[in-house]
Design a protein around this motif. Structure first.
Motif, short mmCIF file in Angstrom:
data_model
loop_
_atom_site.label_atom_id
_atom_site.label_comp_id
_atom_site.label_asym_id
_atom_site.label_seq_id
_atom_site.Cartn_x
_atom_site.Cartn_y
_atom_site.Cartn_z
N GLN A 517 0.83 -1.21 0.00
CA GLN A 517 0.00 0.00 0.00
C GLN A 517 0.86 1.25 0.00
OE1 GLN A 517 -2.55 0.34 3.40
NE2 GLN A 517 -3.38 2.31 2.80
N PHE A 518 1.92 1.29 0.82
CA PHE A 518 2.79 2.45 0.87
C PHE A 518 3.55 2.65 -0.43
CE2 PHE A 518 3.41 2.97 5.75
CZ PHE A 518 2.05 3.23 5.86
N ARG A 519 3.88 1.56 -1.11
CA ARG A 519 4.59 1.67 -2.39
C ARG A 519 3.73 2.35 -3.45
NH1 ARG A 519 8.01 -2.88 -5.05
NH2 ARG A 519 8.42 -1.04 -6.29
N LEU A 520 2.41 2.16 -3.34
CA LEU A 520 1.52 2.77 -4.32
C LEU A 520 1.24 4.24 -4.02
CD1 LEU A 520 -1.09 -0.09 -4.86
CD2 LEU A 520 0.63 0.71 -6.49
N ASN A 521 1.50 4.66 -2.79
CA ASN A 521 1.26 6.06 -2.44
C ASN A 521 2.29 6.96 -3.12
OD1 ASN A 521 -0.93 5.64 -0.79
ND2 ASN A 521 0.30 5.47 1.08
N PRO A 522 1.93 8.21 -3.43
CA PRO A 522 2.93 9.16 -3.90
C PRO A 522 4.04 9.30 -2.87
CG PRO A 522 0.72 10.03 -4.23
CD PRO A 522 0.58 8.79 -3.42
N GLN A 523 5.28 9.22 -3.30
CA GLN A 523 6.41 9.20 -2.39
C GLN A 523 6.61 10.57 -1.74
OE1 GLN A 523 10.20 8.26 -4.13
NE2 GLN A 523 10.93 7.27 -2.27
N THR A 525 8.56 13.76 -0.20
CA THR A 525 9.77 14.45 -0.64
C THR A 525 10.81 14.54 0.47
OG1 THR A 525 8.74 16.56 -0.07
CG2 THR A 525 8.52 15.81 -2.35
N ASP A 526 10.37 14.55 1.71
CA ASP A 526 11.29 14.64 2.83
C ASP A 526 11.99 13.31 3.06
OD1 ASP A 526 12.42 15.99 5.20
OD2 ASP A 526 11.23 14.51 6.29
N PRO A 527 13.34 13.28 3.15
CA PRO A 527 14.07 12.00 3.33
C PRO A 527 13.68 11.27 4.61
CG PRO A 527 15.57 13.75 2.67
CD PRO A 527 14.26 14.41 2.96
N VAL A 528 13.43 12.02 5.69
CA VAL A 528 13.04 11.35 6.94
C VAL A 528 11.71 10.64 6.77
CG1 VAL A 528 12.42 11.72 9.35
CG2 VAL A 528 14.32 12.99 8.37
N GLN A 529 10.74 11.31 6.14
CA GLN A 529 9.45 10.68 5.90
C GLN A 529 9.60 9.45 5.02
OE1 GLN A 529 6.26 13.25 4.64
NE2 GLN A 529 7.01 14.97 5.85
N GLN A 530 10.47 9.51 4.03
CA GLN A 530 10.69 8.36 3.16
C GLN A 530 11.20 7.16 3.97
OE1 GLN A 530 13.22 9.37 -0.13
NE2 GLN A 530 11.97 11.14 -0.73
N GLN A 531 12.17 7.42 4.87
CA GLN A 531 12.72 6.33 5.67
C GLN A 531 11.67 5.77 6.64
OE1 GLN A 531 15.52 5.01 4.98
NE2 GLN A 531 16.16 6.59 3.52
N VAL A 532 10.89 6.68 7.23
CA VAL A 532 9.86 6.23 8.17
C VAL A 532 8.83 5.36 7.46
CG1 VAL A 532 7.93 7.00 9.61
CG2 VAL A 532 10.14 8.14 9.79
N PHE A 533 8.40 5.78 6.26
CA PHE A 533 7.42 5.01 5.52
C PHE A 533 7.96 3.65 5.09
CE2 PHE A 533 5.18 9.16 4.26
CZ PHE A 533 4.29 9.02 5.30
N LYS A 534 9.27 3.55 4.89
CA LYS A 534 9.86 2.26 4.55
C LYS A 534 9.88 1.31 5.73
CE LYS A 534 12.89 3.89 0.81
NZ LYS A 534 14.30 4.12 0.39
N ILE A 535 10.09 1.88 6.91
CA ILE A 535 10.17 1.05 8.12
C ILE A 535 8.80 0.75 8.71
CG2 ILE A 535 11.08 1.00 10.49
CD1 ILE A 535 13.35 2.80 9.51
N MET A 536 7.84 1.65 8.54
CA MET A 536 6.55 1.57 9.23
C MET A 536 5.82 0.25 9.03
SD MET A 536 3.45 4.36 9.28
CE MET A 536 4.59 5.66 9.74
N PRO A 537 5.73 -0.31 7.80
CA PRO A 537 4.99 -1.58 7.66
C PRO A 537 5.53 -2.68 8.55
CG PRO A 537 5.41 -0.60 5.52
CD PRO A 537 6.20 0.19 6.50
#
Length: 582
Positions: A517-523, A525-537
């Motif tokens: 689901q997160f992969r389908l979301n628009p990514q 732009t903030d690097p911290v948010q990107q890392q958090v979204f990768k770890i969150m699942p």
């Protein structure tokens, strides 16, 4: 360098959440450890109380009831105690048991519709057990009087029949030899309500003054760690007292204070997660009540009526009711409405969000009756909720994509007005208006999901209707955690992982679906948010693993529907997919 710092910060934040979650979950979201209950509802351990039986004092000042003699007998198995006494049987479609003619106690109740474990040959749940057993738990009614002998814990009563059923009431009688006789007329309905009419008749030459009471006596606290009181589920003394439902008194409070007294009572007793024992005076009757601990590890709820004078040749009758059974939502509501028992449905600790949780339960229960499987009912409930939220989710997804699209303009405004915060906010609001973006649209579905998820959590954890409900294959109880753990190879290795490492199949599926689901979301732009979204699942996979399987099933179904909706949105609006890829 900044990216590395952001990555380290994201990892440390994730670890802090993972390690701190167990503490938070134990306080606010207790989870069942096993799909079964203890051998008896009251507990499986304990010792005989020093003084167990009738109360050693009434709530009203200046009144007293003789205390029972200290129990000196050794602890014995329930079957041995039941086999050695004089008893009247109890039989209804919902329960079975007996009344002890010594003391007229209702001290033997088993709930025939409910098993102790999910196994088919598991014995029924025992609610009441007699004195002298490890988990003594019983109801008793009696009298207090001035200057005359009254029946007590050792009184042997005479019965008019040999079995109490919905069709055959039973009357117990006893005389004190000095002109006063006492009767208890017991009747029972087809579920869990026992009615006791107490009569004192005075055939002596002088008036007597007497008071009647009812009590529930319980030895020990629940021994199951998931049957203990928590912030979200109350276990222990409860009732409708002094005009409100009482959830703020627990066993530890009684250990410290000894007793809590009340000027009025609609009902009171002891609640477990799924079971209730309560005593109930007549509607609007003047009584005083108390919740107390008469001796160590012994707890008691009691209500008493004022003293009344009984003239020679006259008699006085009062009516008490006893609820002993499962906290079935429909039955509690029926007793509340048809039997006029004030707020009995509050024996289920719905909490502040009862107005929302009860409709969720009723919808889920209706779906179950339609399809016959609670797992399928949960999936259908999720589908209904997603369908109702579809327009909101659609706006959320489009708003997320549009927010990503205007990120360069937003950054330019922030740089241009970094020294003038009010001006920057004004320009950002103008940008949102020009681009037709609602910055809060992305948060709304999450805000709506939180009460729905909490309501489902409470329904799965509190309602007896969900207990021991299977889904498919290895899921035998949707109100308990997934029993198959990956780390011990689904039970092949002889150890049980700790709760935060007990990753089951459902938790793994949850992590995978959330990652997709997160992969389908628009990514972001903030690097911290990107890392958090990768770890969150994967973080949520660990957090949710100890929760009831029904909650994981809800979340997995919700994720799958979100993925399907996102794919549909991409097909309908190709420009959103381009933004997401960018």
């Amino acid at each position: 360098m900044d990216d590395k710092r952001n990555l380290i910060a994201a990892i440390l934040l994730s670890v802090a959440i993972l390690l701190g979650w167990n503490f938070v979950a134990d306080k606010f979201f207790p989870t069942p450890d096993k799909p079964d209950v203890t051998t008896t509802v009251a507990g499986s351990d304990g010792a005989a109380p020093k003084a167990q039986g009738e109360p050693n004092g009434l709530p009203e000042a200046g009144t007293a009831v003789p205390a029972a003699k200290p129990a000196t007998q050794a602890i014995r198995p329930v079957e041995a105690v039941l086999g050695g006494g004089q008893r009247i049987g109890i039989e209804t479609p919902a329960l079975s048991g007996s009344i002890n003619l010594v003391g007229a106690r209702i001290d033997d109740i088993t709930l025939t519709k409910y098993r102790q474990t999910v196994e088919k040959n598991s014995p029924p749940v025992r609610l009441f057990a007699p004195a002298g057993t490890k988990a003594a738990y019983f109801a008793s009614i009696g009298w207090s009087a001035q200057g005359i002998a009254t029946p007590g814990a050792d009184t042997v009563w005479t019965a008019s029949g040999d079995k109490l059923t919905p069709e055959t009431p039973v009357t117990l009688s006893w005389s004190n030899g000095s002109g006063q006789s006492f009767r208890i007329e017991y009747s029972i309905d087809k579920n869990y309500l026992i009615t006791a009419k107490q009569t004192i008749a005075n055939s002596g030459s002088a008036p007597v003054t007497a008071s009647s009471y009812a009590l529930i006596d319980r030895l020990g606290k629940p021994t199951d760690p998931h049957e203990k009181d928590s912030y979200t589920i109350h276990v222990g003394p409860t009732g409708y007292l002094d005009g409100k439902s009482v959830f703020d008194v627990d066993y530890d409070d009684l250990d410290e204070s000894g007793a809590v007294k009340y000027a009025s009572a609609g009902w009171l007793g002891f609640t477990d997660k799924y079971w209730l024992a309560a005593i109930i005076p007549a509607k609007g009757e003047r009584v005083t009540a108390s919740i107390s601990t008469p001796s160590a590890d012994n707890y008691q709820t009691l209500f008493a009526r004022p003293f009344t004078q009984v003239a020679p040749g006259r008699q006085v009758t009062t009516t008490s009711r006893i609820f002993a059974g499962a906290k079935e939502v429909g039955i509690l509501s029926a007793y509340q409405n048809k039997q006029d028992i004030t707020r009995l449905s509050n024996a289920i600790d719905w909490g502040w969000f009862e107005f929302f949780e009860v409709p969720i339960f009723k919808l889920l229960d209706w779906l179950f009756r339609m399809v016959g499987n609670f797992g399928v009912a949960i999936m259908l409930l999720t589908l209904i909720i997603r369908a109702a939220m579809f327009p909101v989710a659609q706006r959320q997804f489009r708003s997320m994509a549009q927010m990503r699209l205007v990120q360069p303009k937003m950054k330019a405004l922030q740089e241009r007005h970094k020294d003038d915060k009010p001006k920057m906010q004004q320009e950002l609001m103008k940008l949102y208006k020009d681009e037709k973006i609602n910055p809060l649209a992305g948060c709304l579905p999450i805000v709506i999901q939180i009460p729905i998820f909490y309501a489902l959590y409470k329904v799965l954890m509190l309602t007896i209707e969900m207990r021991h409900q299977p889904f498919i294959l290895w899921i035998k109880d949707l109100s308990a955690p997934d029993p198959l753990h990956i780390l011990n190879l689904f039970g092949l290795l002889p150890f049980t992982p700790p709760s935060f490492l007990g990753i089951g199949v459902l938790a793994l599926i949850l992590g995978v679906t959330m990652w997709l689901q997160f992969r389908l979301n628009p990514q972001a732009t903030d690097p911290v948010q990107q890392q958090v979204f990768k770890i969150m699942p994967w973080l949520f996979m660990f957090i949710m693993a100890p929760f009831a399987a029904g909650l994981l099933l809800y979340w997995i179904t919700n994720n799958c529907l979100s993925i399907a909706q996102q794919q549909w949105m991409y097909r309908k609006y190709p420009q959103l997919k381009a933004v997401a890829a960018k």
